[in-house]
Design a protein around this motif. Sequence first.
Motif, short mmCIF file in Angstrom:
data_model
loop_
_atom_site.label_atom_id
_atom_site.label_comp_id
_atom_site.label_asym_id
_atom_site.label_seq_id
_atom_site.Cartn_x
_atom_site.Cartn_y
_atom_site.Cartn_z
N THR A 279 14.78 15.30 -60.87
CA THR A 279 13.78 14.85 -59.91
C THR A 279 12.46 14.64 -60.62
O THR A 279 12.20 15.21 -61.68
CB THR A 279 13.61 15.87 -58.78
OG1 THR A 279 13.18 17.12 -59.33
CG2 THR A 279 14.90 16.07 -58.01
N GLY B 64 8.01 13.85 -59.70
CA GLY B 64 7.00 13.85 -58.65
C GLY B 64 5.90 12.83 -58.84
O GLY B 64 5.02 12.71 -57.98
N MET C 162 12.32 9.90 -52.37
CA MET C 162 11.99 10.57 -53.63
C MET C 162 12.89 9.98 -54.71
O MET C 162 14.02 9.59 -54.45
CB MET C 162 12.26 12.07 -53.54
CG MET C 162 13.70 12.43 -53.23
SD MET C 162 14.08 14.18 -53.37
CE MET C 162 14.11 14.37 -55.16
#
Length: 480
Positions: A309, A311, A294
């Motif tokens: 983060t 996605g 990731m």
Amino acid sequence: MPRILTRVSTVLATLVLVLTGLSAPASALDPFTGYLMAHFTGESARGEQIYLAHSKDGRTWTDLNAGGPVLLSTVGTQGVRDPAIVRSPNGDKYWIIATDLRIAGGTSWGDASTRGSKSLVVWESTNLVTWSAPRLINVAGGISGAGDAWAPEAIWNPATNDYVIYWATNSPLNGVTKHRIWYVRTSDFRTVTAPQLYIDRGSGQGIIDTQIVEVANSLGGYRYYRASADGQITIEGANSILGSWTRIGDLRHLGISNGATGGNVVEGPMWAQTNGQNEWHLWLDQYATGRGYMPVRSTNLGSTANFATRGDYSLGGTRKRHGSILNLTAAEESRVLAKWGPNAVLNRIQSYNNQTRYVRHSNFDVRIDANVSPAQDAQFRVVPGLANSSGYVSFESVNYPGHYLRHYAYDGVLAADDGTATFAADATFKQVAGLADGSWASFQSYNYPTRYLRHYNYLLRVDPISTATERADATFRVTS
């Protein structure tokens, strides 16, 4: 894989505006247009080998070589993990270094960490697509009680005008046995200095994965940044590779750790800079949940507060374990895609007098068969001759990269290039007009020019040719 048994992080090439850890100075390279990831896939039969993936945006990845390995190790344990790609400062030479470890061969993690290989596997290239035979470089042999040499990385150090190779070794020191990071220096990835301790977190905390990235103009306050899996994912900064490092922070505020504080437990930090931008992604392997890498985004590595983060990424069809990302110039990208991309030319070699049959390898013997399965056993890359690239060719296997059709005692076999002149000569042929039909082709041995490739009872050989039957047996067509 257990957290303490991880591989190492990776290295990248620099950018026009920003240098990465393994890269060359921006001034020496053309602008970057794409990305190359080297990785392994896991503990399957051929998972611990070198795989490549390509990306245009740094987040969406496509597997190269149809998802198969591009380099196979034939030395040491005959398996590799944790590959790192290194580019020379002038961009005229490349190395891949990797852990010499093959768990799929039946080795336990305990044996691998206490009685494992103390060497790294090294490949060398001048163009990113034609690689030398693999070789071993002993880096940990000088460490007292060393049990292994895992997760290698390398970075050019302008302060000493050579490369720093750093990796993890499990060994006793001051009464504590654990993994610590050690380093050596090298100018050629053949000879190295005596190993020196690089990172020791103290107490019983081990560390295996760490990677350094270089940032132009010291954006964020430091020239170099280091991400390490040491219970947390710890970010540090420094102005010299072998100098003192300052702790900047970690990622626990994102619910991410290397196990010390739970949350999303990850390993194998891997840096990549976005081409032409002051933006970096720190890729983390979510090994605890098996979800793979990731990305965590940052625009200023001097503070972990801006790390976030995201996605919007895709890793392609294969599982990607610890690897390395190299920013590619247009010329590099073109070469890589021409050899391993989805439109790469793959050839079959059709028999003239048995036209349903094609040259294929089976258990490393070479023969002609019909209905070849798997199809890749009959696919080759026709490349410039290993012994003579002018007017000669060699045949490299698609699914056993680095393995070539050669003659051995006049018998046709598929074998790994061992880098010797004898191998190169045995694997080199001159393509001439077909002996039975000039519109087809025959292949004359380079080192036995009175002999040609032919099939006999469906097995490939190099023989003198005189009869009509022999001429037909020695005639082929290179097809797609």
